[in-house]
Design a protein around this motif. Structure first.
Motif, PDB file in Angstrom:
ATOM      1  N   MET A  58      66.208 -37.310  46.224  1.00 18.30           N
ATOM      2  CA  MET A  58      65.504 -36.117  44.533  1.00 18.30           C
ATOM      3  C   MET A  58      64.377 -35.541  45.440  1.00 18.30           C
ATOM      4  O   MET A  58      64.704 -34.269  44.895  1.00 18.30           O
TER       5      MET A  58
ATOM      6  N   PRO B  27      68.602 -33.042  48.424  1.00 16.85           N
ATOM      7  CA  PRO B  27      69.312 -33.694  47.393  1.00 16.85           C
ATOM      8  C   PRO B  27      70.709 -33.430  48.717  1.00 16.85           C
ATOM      9  O   PRO B  27      71.459 -34.519  48.525  1.00 16.85           O
TER      10      PRO B  27
ATOM     11  N   ASN C 248      72.312 -36.915  49.992  1.00 16.82           N
ATOM     12  CA  ASN C 248      73.175 -38.179  48.458  1.00 16.82           C
ATOM     13  C   ASN C 248      74.905 -38.440  50.182  1.00 16.82           C
ATOM     14  O   ASN C 248      75.523 -39.025  49.096  1.00 16.82           O
ATOM     15  N   TYR C 249      75.056 -36.960  50.560  1.00 13.69           N
ATOM     16  CA  TYR C 249      75.831 -37.479  51.266  1.00 13.69           C
ATOM     17  C   TYR C 249      76.579 -38.827  52.280  1.00 13.69           C
ATOM     18  O   TYR C 249      77.305 -37.951  53.375  1.00 13.69           O
TER      19      TYR C 249
ATOM     20  N   GLU D  17      81.279 -41.749  48.254  1.00 16.18           N
ATOM     21  CA  GLU D  17      80.245 -42.205  47.137  1.00 16.18           C
ATOM     22  C   GLU D  17      79.499 -42.621  47.358  1.00 16.18           C
ATOM     23  O   GLU D  17      79.045 -42.932  46.219  1.00 16.18           O
TER      24      GLU D  17
ATOM     25  N   THR E 101      75.499 -41.582  46.544  1.00 14.61           N
ATOM     26  CA  THR E 101      74.850 -41.414  46.011  1.00 14.61           C
ATOM     27  C   THR E 101      73.820 -41.864  44.889  1.00 14.61           C
ATOM     28  O   THR E 101      73.901 -43.282  44.993  1.00 14.61           O
ATOM     29  N   PHE E 102      72.938 -40.748  45.000  1.00 14.26           N
ATOM     30  CA  PHE E 102      71.618 -42.016  44.041  1.00 14.26           C
ATOM     31  C   PHE E 102      72.352 -42.582  43.130  1.00 14.26           C
ATOM     32  O   PHE E 102      71.627 -43.898  43.260  1.00 14.26           O
ATOM     33  N   GLY E 103      73.139 -42.246  42.286  1.00 12.08           N
ATOM     34  CA  GLY E 103      74.362 -43.468  41.036  1.00 12.08           C
ATOM     35  C   GLY E 103      74.275 -44.581  41.728  1.00 12.08           C
ATOM     36  O   GLY E 103      74.296 -45.497  41.084  1.00 12.08           O
ATOM     37  N   ARG E 104      75.028 -44.535  42.563  1.00 13.88           N
ATOM     38  CA  ARG E 104      75.413 -46.335  43.335  1.00 13.88           C
ATOM     39  C   ARG E 104      73.790 -46.432  43.660  1.00 13.88           C
ATOM     40  O   ARG E 104      73.508 -48.163  43.677  1.00 13.88           O
TER      41      ARG E 104
ATOM     42  N   ARG F 151      70.390 -46.219  42.919  1.00 12.94           N
ATOM     43  CA  ARG F 151      69.709 -46.289  42.053  1.00 12.94           C
ATOM     44  C   ARG F 151      69.861 -48.210  41.558  1.00 12.94           C
ATOM     45  O   ARG F 151      68.522 -48.821  41.608  1.00 12.94           O
ATOM     46  N   PRO F 152      70.575 -48.175  40.824  1.00 13.80           N
ATOM     47  CA  PRO F 152      70.922 -49.831  40.221  1.00 13.80           C
ATOM     48  C   PRO F 152      70.405 -50.792  41.644  1.00 13.80           C
ATOM     49  O   PRO F 152      69.909 -51.789  41.568  1.00 13.80           O
TER      50      PRO F 152
ATOM     51  N   GLY G   7      80.362 -49.678  42.092  1.00 12.27           N
ATOM     52  CA  GLY G   7      80.531 -48.821  40.838  1.00 12.27           C
ATOM     53  C   GLY G   7      80.787 -50.294  39.662  1.00 12.27           C
ATOM     54  O   GLY G   7      80.967 -49.915  38.371  1.00 12.27           O
TER      55      GLY G   7
ATOM     56  N   TYR H 163      58.137 -34.770  44.163  1.00 11.35           N
ATOM     57  CA  TYR H 163      59.448 -35.676  44.571  1.00 11.35           C
ATOM     58  C   TYR H 163      59.104 -35.756  46.394  1.00 11.35           C
ATOM     59  O   TYR H 163      59.232 -37.169  46.918  1.00 11.35           O
TER      60      TYR H 163
END
Lengths: 221, 489
Positions: B39, B42, B45-46, B50, B53-56, B58-59, B121, B445
Motif C-alpha cells: 500500500m 504499489p 504487487n508485481y 497475479e 497482488t494485494f487482492g490475492r 489480503r484474504p 483466487g 502507510y
C-alpha cells in the motif's frame, strides 16, 4: 444457580447457546422476507456480467472498493444516488465491502467507460496519477469462466426463482443459446477496446477476463 | 481411579499445535507486512504475477493469522489447560488421544488446501469466510473433532467444577460453530445445474440479508475467536504465572454471562448508514456501547489479580506481556464502542481507522496473550527453561513500539481520510477528488508498514527464543516458573 451450572457441563452448554443464539434470531430473521424484494427495474446479471463478478471476487476487488453509497451529501455528490436495499436483491453474495482504499463502485457504470476501465486495469496510474491499485494485466491473458457463471445463473433460477427468461429480464436459455447471447454482449465490449490480443482471442472464440469484468463494471448503475 | 501421585499430563497434541501456531504466525504476519508495504509502494504487487497482488494476498493474510495463528494457539492452549483444570491426562484415554491427533492432522490438511485455493483466487468473497464449500465441510469436521475432544475430556474429568477458562472454551466452540454454519450456507452450483466448476457455490442469502448474516458472523467471529478464547487463556495463565488467585469470582461470572448476552447484538455496527433497517443499526450501536461493561469486567478482573504484586511486572517479562495484553483489550474495547457511535462511524467507516482498530486488538491483545501462553507452556511441555529473559524484554519493547506505530498512524490516516471525503469548498462542492484523499496517506502507510515489520521482527525473536529453549538441556523436574531461572515463584 451458577455453581450448579458449572458442575453440569451439558446444561451449561445449553445455557450458553441460548444466551448467544437469540440475539441473531431477533435481529436477523424479521428482515429476511422484507428485504428480499427487488426494486422496480432491477434485473439479475447477465451470464457475462456474472462471469465478471466472479473475477471481481477472485481478485478480491471488494477488499479495497465498496459498493455501498451512504446517505450523505458528500457521497451522493461523489458517487450518485445513495443505495437502496431493493437494488441488491439479486446480489449473491453482496459486495458492499468494508474498506475504501479506492472509491465506491456501486454506480461506476454511470461515469466510467469501457475504454477507461481497459486502461485502468492495464496501468492504473495512467488514468489516475498516484493510484495505489495494482495493475491487473493477467485479466488480458486469462479466459473468463462463462460455464461456471451459466451454472450459477441456472442454479439461482431453479433454487431461488431468480426471474431469468421472464419478460423484460435477461435471457438464459440452454447452454448453446447462452453462448450466443454472451458472445453478442462481449462483441460490443471488444469493439470498444483497443487491445489487439483481446480482439484476436475473441475472433478465435475466447473471451478474456477483462471483457467480462468490464461488462460487470458497466452494469453497475 | 484416583492416581496415587501427581498426574502425568500428555502434551503431545498441545506440542503439535504450538508448532502450528509459530508456523502460521510467521506466514500470516509476513504476508501482512508485505501487503502493508504494497500500500505504501504499489510496485511490490508485481513480484509474483497475479498471485502476488494485494487482492490475492489480503484474504491469505486474514485467514492465515485468524485461522492459522490464533486458532492454533487456542487449540494448543486447550490441549494444555484442559487436562490440568479437569485433572485428567489425555494418555488415560486412547480414544481422546486419537481424536486429538486426528484433529491436528485434518486441521493441517484443511489449512494447506485453504492456502492453495486462496492463492488460486477460489473465494466466496465473504470477509473472513472466503473458503468454498468443500473446504467449509473440512472446517466443520475439524470443529466437530475439537468438540469431541472438549466434551470427551470433560466427560472423564476428576475435578467436578468447571474452571472459568473452560466456560470460555465451551463458548468459543458453540459460538463459532453456530456463526460459521449459518454464514457459509451456500448452494453448490454444479450439483444443481450440471455446469461449471464443482467447487463453485452461490450464497443462500442475497443483498442486504447476505450482508446482515455476514456481519453477524464477521463481528462475532471476532468475539469468539479473538475475545472469548483469549480470555480463557488469560484466566488460566495469569493466575498460574503470578501465583495470585483471580481477583473476583463474582466479577468473572458477571463478565462472562454479560459478554455472552451482549456481544451477538453488536454486529449491526458494521452496517451503520447502510440499507439495513434503522432499528437494527440503533440496536447495534447501543449494544456496542453496553459491551464496554462485560469487556472491562474481565480486563479489570485481570488487572486486579495483580493487586499488591505489581512488582512482578519488573521481574517477570511474562507478566508484562499479559498485563499489556489486558490493557490493550481495555483500549480496544473502548475504541470499538466509540467507533459504533453513529456520528463517529459516519467519519471513520471505510477508512484506515478500522484496520487500525482491528490491529491494536489483535496485535496487542491476541498476539501478546498467545505468545505469553506459549512462553508459559514451553518449559512445562518441553521440560526446559526459557532460553533468554533479556530476549523476551527486547521482543516486548520492539513489538510494543510496532503496535503504537501501527495504530497511531492508522488513526491519523483514518481521520484525515474521513475529513477529506466530506470536505467542501465555500460553494458547497467537494473540496478533494478521491485520489487526493489517497495520495495524502502514503506517509502513514509507510509508518504502518514499519510498525508491522517491527512486530514481525519481534515474532522472529520469539521464535528464536522458543527454538533455543527447545534445544536446551532437558530438566529432570517440572520447571519452577515459566520464566528463566532466578525469578520469584
Amino acid at each position: 444457580m451458577f455453581s450448579w451450572l458449572e458442575k453440569n457441563p451439558f446444561f451449561f452448554a445449553v445455557a450458553v447457546f441460548i444466551v448467544i443464539a437469540y440475539a441473531g434470531i431477533i435481529e436477523i430473521l424479521p428482515d429476511f422476507a422484507n428485504r428480499a424484494r427487488p426494486l422496480e427495474g432491477i434485473k439479475p446479471p447477465t451470464v457475462l456480467e456474472l462471469a465478471g463478478k466472479h473475477i471481481y471476487m477472485k481478485d478480491s476487488c471488494n477488499a479495497c472498493h465498496t459498493q455501498m453509497i451512504r446517505p450523505f451529501k458528500s457521497e451522493t455528490d461523489r458517487y450518485g444516488m445513495y443505495s437502496l436495499s431493493g437494488e441488491y436483491a439479486y446480489d449473491r453474495p453482496h459486495l458492499w465491502g468494508s474498506k475504501r482504499t479506492g472509491p465506491d463502485l456501486k454506480r461506476v457504470g454511470n461515469y466510467r467507460t469501457t475504454d477507461w476501465h481497459e486502461n485502468h486495469m492495464l496501468e492504473p496510474a495512467s488514468v489516475v496519477p498516484g493510484s495505489l491499485m495494482p495493475a491487473y494485466k493477467h485479466m488480458f491473458k486469462n479466459n473468463a469462466d462463462i460455464e461456471t457463471a451459466y451454472g450459477e445463473a441456472l442454479t439461482t433460477k431453479k433454487v431461488f426463482n431468480v426471474p431469468y427468461d421472464m419478460e423484460g429480464m435477461p435471457k438464459l436459455g440452454t447452454w448453446e443459446e447462452t453462448q450466443a447471447i454472451v458472445k453478442e454482449q462481449a462483441q460490443m465490449i471488444v469493439d470498444e477496446m483497443k487491445n489487439q490480443e483481446v480482439k484476436d482471442a475473441f475472433a478465435r472464440g475466447e473471451i478474456r477476463e477483462i471483457v467480462a469484468i468490464i461488462a460487470y463494471l458497466n452494469s453497475l448503475k | 481411579m484416583r492416581p496415587s501421585n501427581a498426574l502425568n499430563y500428555d502434551y503431545t497434541v498441545a506440542k503439535y499445535f504450538m508448532f502450528a501456531t509459530i508456523l502460521f504466525g510467521i506466514i500470516g504476519m509476513a504476508i501482512g507486512v508485505i501487503i502493508a508495504f504494497q500500500m505504501a509502494y504499489p510496485d511490490l504487487n508485481y513480484l509474483a504475477g497475479e498471485y502476488g497482488t494485494f487482492g490475492r494476498l489480503r484474504p491469505l493474510h486474514t485467514s492465515g493469522v485468524i485461522f492459522g495463528f490464533m486458532l492454533s494457539g487456542i487449540f494448543a492452549t486447550w490441549y494444555y489447560i484442559g487436562q490440568r483444570v479437569l485433572k485428567v491426562s489425555m494418555n488415560e484415554s486412547p480414544f481422546l488421544m486419537f481424536i486429538g491427533k486426528f484433529h491436528f492432522y485434518l486441521y493441517m490438511i484443511v489449512m494447506v488446501l485453504a492456502v492453495i485455493s486462496l492463492f488460486a483466487g477460489v473465494s466466496t468473497s465473504k470477509e473472513y469466510a472466503e473458503l468454498e464449500w468443500p473446504l467449509d465441510i473440512g472446517v466443520v469436521l475439524v470443529w466437530v473433532l475439537w468438540g469431541v475432544s472438549i466434551f470427551g475430556l470433560i466427560g472423564i474429568r476428576r475435578e467436578k467444577t468447571l474452571y472459568i477458562s473452560l466456560w470460555y472454551y465451551i463458548a468459543t466452540f458453540l459460538g463459532v460453530a453456530m456463526l460459521y454454519l449459518f454464514n457459509n450456507m451456500s448452494v453448490p452450483t454444479k450439483l444443481i445445474s450440471g455446469y461449471g466448476d464443482w467447487w463453485h457455490s452461490v450464497s443462500m442469502y442475497a443483498g442486504t440479508n447476505d450482508a446482515l448474516v455476514q456481519w453477524w458472523y464477521g463481528h462475532n467471529a471476532v468475539a469468539f475467536v479473538f475475545t472469548v478464547a483469549i480470555i480463557a487463556q488469560i484466566y488460566y495463565f495469569l493466575p498460574k504465572e503470578s501465583g495470585q488467585p483471580v481477583f473476583s469470582y463474582k466479577l468473572s461470572l458477571f463478565a462472562f454471562w454479560g459478554l455472552m448476552f451482549v456481544y451477538l447484538w453488536a454486529g449491526g455496527h458494521h452496517l451503520l448508514y447502510s440499507t439495513v433497517p434503522d432499528w437494527m443499526q440503533t440496536m447495534g450501536s447501543v449494544f456496542s456501547v453496553v459491551l464496554i461493561l462485560p469487556s472491562w469486567g474481565s480486563a479489570i478482573n485481570m488487572l486486579l489479580t495483580m493487586k499488591g504484586e505489581w512488582v512482578q511486572i519488573r521481574e517477570n517479562p511474562l507478566i508484562k506481556f499479559m498485563i499489556l495484553a489486558s490493557t490493550f483489550y481495555m483500549f480496544s474495547t473502548l475504541e470499538g464502542p466509540i467507533l459504533s457511535i453513529k456520528s463517529v462511524n459516519a467519519l471513520a467507516h471505510f477508512t484506515d481507522w478500522i484496520p487500525g482498530h482491528v490491529h491494536d486488538g489483535t496485535l496487542g491483545w491476541v498476539g501478546f496473550m498467545t505468545m505469553a501462553a506459549l512462553y508459559h507452556m514451553t518449559p512445562r511441555v518441553m521440560k526446559r527453561e526459557i532460553y533468554s529473559k533479556s530476549l523476551m524484554e527486547v521482543q516486548f519493547w520492539i513489538q510494543t513500539t510496532g503496535i503504537v506505530l501501527y495504530f497511531a498512524s492508522m488513526w491519523i490516516a483514518g481521520i484525515t481520510q474521513g475529513m477529506m471525503w466530506r470536505a467542501t469548498d465555500q460553494f458547497g462542492n467537494l473540496a478533494y477528488s478521491f485520489i487526493d484523499t489517497v495520495t495524502v496517506l502514503i506517509p502513514y502507510y509507510w509508518i504502518r508498514a514499519i510498525g508491522g515489520l517491527l512486530y514481525l521482527v519481534g515474532f522472529f525473536i520469539f521464535t528464536y527464543n522458543i527454538y533455543k529453549s527447545m534445544s536446551a538441556k532437558e530438566l529432570t523436574k517440572e520447571p519452577f516458573s515459566a520464566s528463566p531461572a532466578g525469578v520469584r515463584g
